[in-house]
Design an enzyme around this catalytic site. Structure first.
Site, mmCIF file in Angstrom:
data_model
loop_
_atom_site.group_PDB
_atom_site.id
_atom_site.type_symbol
_atom_site.label_atom_id
_atom_site.label_comp_id
_atom_site.label_asym_id
_atom_site.label_seq_id
_atom_site.Cartn_x
_atom_site.Cartn_y
_atom_site.Cartn_z
ATOM 1 N N ASP A 160 0.815 -1.216 0.000
ATOM 2 C CA ASP A 160 0.000 0.000 0.000
ATOM 3 C C ASP A 160 0.850 1.268 0.000
ATOM 4 O OD1 ASP A 160 -2.691 1.167 0.138
ATOM 5 O OD2 ASP A 160 -2.049 1.911 2.092
ATOM 6 N N HIS A 241 -7.820 6.458 2.826
ATOM 7 C CA HIS A 241 -7.946 7.602 1.932
ATOM 8 C C HIS A 241 -6.704 7.813 1.068
ATOM 9 C CE1 HIS A 241 -11.542 8.583 4.214
ATOM 10 N NE2 HIS A 241 -10.830 8.497 5.321
ATOM 11 N N ARG A 242 -5.726 6.897 1.179
ATOM 12 C CA ARG A 242 -4.502 7.070 0.407
ATOM 13 C C ARG A 242 -4.783 7.025 -1.088
ATOM 14 N NH1 ARG A 242 -1.232 3.797 2.990
ATOM 15 N NH2 ARG A 242 -0.037 5.395 4.069
ATOM 16 N N ALA A 243 -5.676 6.149 -1.506
ATOM 17 C CA ALA A 243 -5.994 6.032 -2.935
ATOM 18 C C ALA A 243 -6.565 7.348 -3.475
ATOM 19 C CB ALA A 243 -6.987 4.892 -3.159
ATOM 20 N N ILE A 246 -3.636 9.938 -3.792
ATOM 21 C CA ILE A 246 -2.668 9.627 -4.847
ATOM 22 C C ILE A 246 -3.308 9.749 -6.224
ATOM 23 C CG2 ILE A 246 -1.106 7.852 -5.745
ATOM 24 C CD1 ILE A 246 -0.788 6.811 -2.936
#
Length: 617
Positions: A160, A241-243, A246
């Site tokens: 991830d 919320h990383r997706a 990015i």
């Protein structure tokens, strides 16, 4: 910088890999890229060639056999000897600051090195507290990794951390494959001349990158762009919320690459093809639809298809098991999903792998101090008796402080017996326990699968406490599926087990083949790990793997696993008026422990596995 390496622009194809690397330089906030694919597809060649295009950054390569002190840094022995001072010697993480850190075959990195990388990636700071040294420095870098998935997968936590994911595939076009050969042979004949030939194209790519780095500073993101990115991530059922973040950062880089000052919807769509593949999870509506079956109908079917357990009469073959012998009927078997049936008694695992491991502490499933020359050097001690493993760094540090009062006799340093220190090594000896579970139609009878699920989950909880690894492979229909790769995550295991359906044919050979591949990859990453395989099946293979004989294929794969020295057990779930004994025959071929379960229940499953693993506490 890799001098005279194969030029970046000379690599034919692999445009997505090239684009992903370029986007990360235009916008370092993307967070790196993982390149996954078959061997021989120019993964490492592209990364090394890329180093000659970017002037502002270097590619720092992290070798697989790196030690912790070379990664994070340690004491400067030279200054300790010459001046008697404790000075920090910088490691690779210091050199990688504001650079590209490249790890080839990243899935084969040792566990403790991965833990260090995860910590530094999260904080952006490398903190060193060891051997009398207290030091910290910033370490922010673009992580680029390449791997062959056949050799094992990455830990979810590290996976991830990669902003982008690209799959590398070999060229299928004959003309392109021919051109690849020509370019490679031309390069090997005269590398310098070949690099000069492609220099102009490399410079053009560099100019695009430099222009993109300036344009991205002026790009503004509109509210509808945020909403569209969040919607895509939500459709992919991505955790956290990383997706979302990015996606926006990648879309900005794509717009800058195309020399535009604003993001378009197509930019976000293109970004999603890089950002989401390794983050997409099965959609919740599909899971709900699988688990929302009519409970009354399922209970009625189980009652009709299963004889009463307290009956003393001769039992007839179960309808599900009869169907496994008819191809036309097999296809009509409906899938069902059983709830996890947990046992009342907690299962504790106490493996006994024999005395041959006890001398080096390999049978205790934990980090243990070992007197062998293998293992991680964690500290030093005063030696007792004959010194077997000298801690040179500690010895030099002790001696360095006493050089003023010693006669060196022309030598650089004088070391006396009282200065000598011995290494204390630590060895992680956890076990890998892999369940290979038959999820075909016959396992749905009498709620067998529910008991199996409960046993697996109970073992996983105990394995988490003892730092073991557990995986689950299920085989059904015409293939095997790695339901749960080697992990310690109890939550992930429970989610996977809940949605595991039963129904269809029995591809036993495929299940054993997948088992062999997973354990082989785990052995490469953790050579000292103790491996244990538990096969739960009735052995009625009816889907061949290589030949036309499904059962013979299963036996061949079983013998292959046996030859690897993996300790195994077969739990036979066959329960029929006419019993074929295929599972028992498989156990003989694999030289396995064998347990026959005539009345399937959670108590039987738990007791059998406890006996298998020599559980006595």
């Amino acid at each position: 910088m890799f001098s005279n390496c194969f030029p970046f622009s000379a690599v034919l194809g692999q445009d997505r890999i090239k684009r992903a690397l370029i986007l990360n330089i235009i916008n370092p906030n993307i967070g790196g890229v993982l390149i996954s694919g078959e061997k021989g597809t120019a993964k490492s060649t592209l990364v090394r060639g890329f180093s000659n295009i970017i002037d502002s950054m270097d590619v720092v390569e992290l070798p697989l056999n790196i030690t912790e002190d070379r990664l994070v840094g340690s004491i400067d022995i030279k200054k300790a000897v010459n001046d008697g001072q404790k000075t920090f010697e910088k490691g690779i993480l210091y050199k990688a600051h504001n650079q590209i850190l490249y790890v080839d075959e990243i899935n084969l990195l040792s566990e403790h090195i991965v833990n260090i990388l995860l910590e530094v990636l999260s904080t952006g700071i490398n903190v060193v507290e060891r051997e009398g040294i207290s030091y910290s420095h910033p370490s922010k870098f673009i992580l680029v990794g390449s791997m062959n998935p056949e050799e094992g997968l990455l830990r979810p936590q590290l996976l991830d951390k990669f902003g982008l994911y690209v799959e590398a595939k070999g060229e299928t076009n004959v003309e392109n494959r021919t051109e690849i050969i020509r370019r490679r042979l031309e390069y090997e004949k005269n590398p310098k001349k070949f690099c000069l030939k492609w220099e102009k194209k490399d410079i053009k790519i560099k100019e695009i990158i430099d222009m993109g780095k300036e344009i991205i500073k002026r790009i503004k993101v509109e509210d509808e762009d945020y909403g569209f990115a969040v919607g895509l991530a939500k459709q992919g059922n991505c955790l956290g919320h990383r997706a979302d973040i990015i996606l926006i950062e990648t879309a900005k880089a794509i717009a800058a690459f195309n020399q535009r000052n604003r993001i378009m919807e197509d930019d976000i769509k293109e970004a999603a093809s890089y950002v989401l593949p390794h983050r997409i999870r099965e959609l919740t509506p599909l899971e709900e639809s699988e688990t929302s079956m009519d409970d009354n109908r399922m209970e009625r079917n189980n009652t009709e298809n299963s004889p009463r357990e307290d009956s003393d009469t001769v039992q007839k073959p179960l309808p599900e098991e009869e169907n496994m012998t008819s191809d036309t009927k097999k296809e009509g078997i409906k899938e069902s999903i059983e709830d996890i049936v947990g046992g009342k008694q907690k299962i504790n695992i106490n493996m006994d792998f024999g005395k041959k491991f006890s001398n080096k502490g390999s049978g205790k499933r934990a980090k243990v101090k070992t007197d062998s020359s293998k293992g991680r050097y964690v500290k030093y001690k005063m030696p007792k008796g004959k010194v077997k493993d000298i801690a040179f760094d500690a010895t030099l540090r002790v001696a360095a402080c006493n050089q003023r009062n010693r006669d060196k006799k022309g030598m650089a340093i004088c070391i006396k017996s009282q200065d000598i220190r011995e290494k204390v090594r630590e060895k992680h000896t956890g076990a890998t326990i892999l369940f290979t579970v038959d999820a075909s139609g016959s396992m749905g009878a009498k709620r067998r699968m529910g008991a199996v699920k409960g046993a697996v989950l109970s073992l996983l909880k105990d394995a988490y406490q003892k730092r073991d690894n557990i995986g689950v492979i299920a085989f059904r229909k015409d293939k095997a599926e790695v339901l749960l790769n080697i992990t310690r995550s109890v939550d992930l295991a429970e989610k996977c087990l809940k949605k595991l359906p039963t129904g269809g044919k029995t591809p036993l050979a495929a299940g054993l083949y997948s088992t062999y591949q997973v354990l082989k990859a785990d052995k490469i990453k953790n050579p000292d790990s103790l491996q244990y395989l538990i096969i739960v099946s009735d052995g009625k293979a009816n889907v061949p793997l290589k030949s036309e004989n499904a059962l013979e294929d299963a036996f061949i794969m079983g013998e292959k696993i046996r030859n690897e020295g993996i300790k195994t057990m077969v739990i036979d779930t066959e329960r029929n008026y006419i019993e074929y004994g295929f599972a028992k025959e498989l156990a003989k071929k694999m030289d396995s422990e064998y347990i026959k379960i005539s009345q399937i229940s959670k108590t039987d499953i738990n007791a059998s596995i406890k006996s298998l693993l020599d559980i006595n506490r």
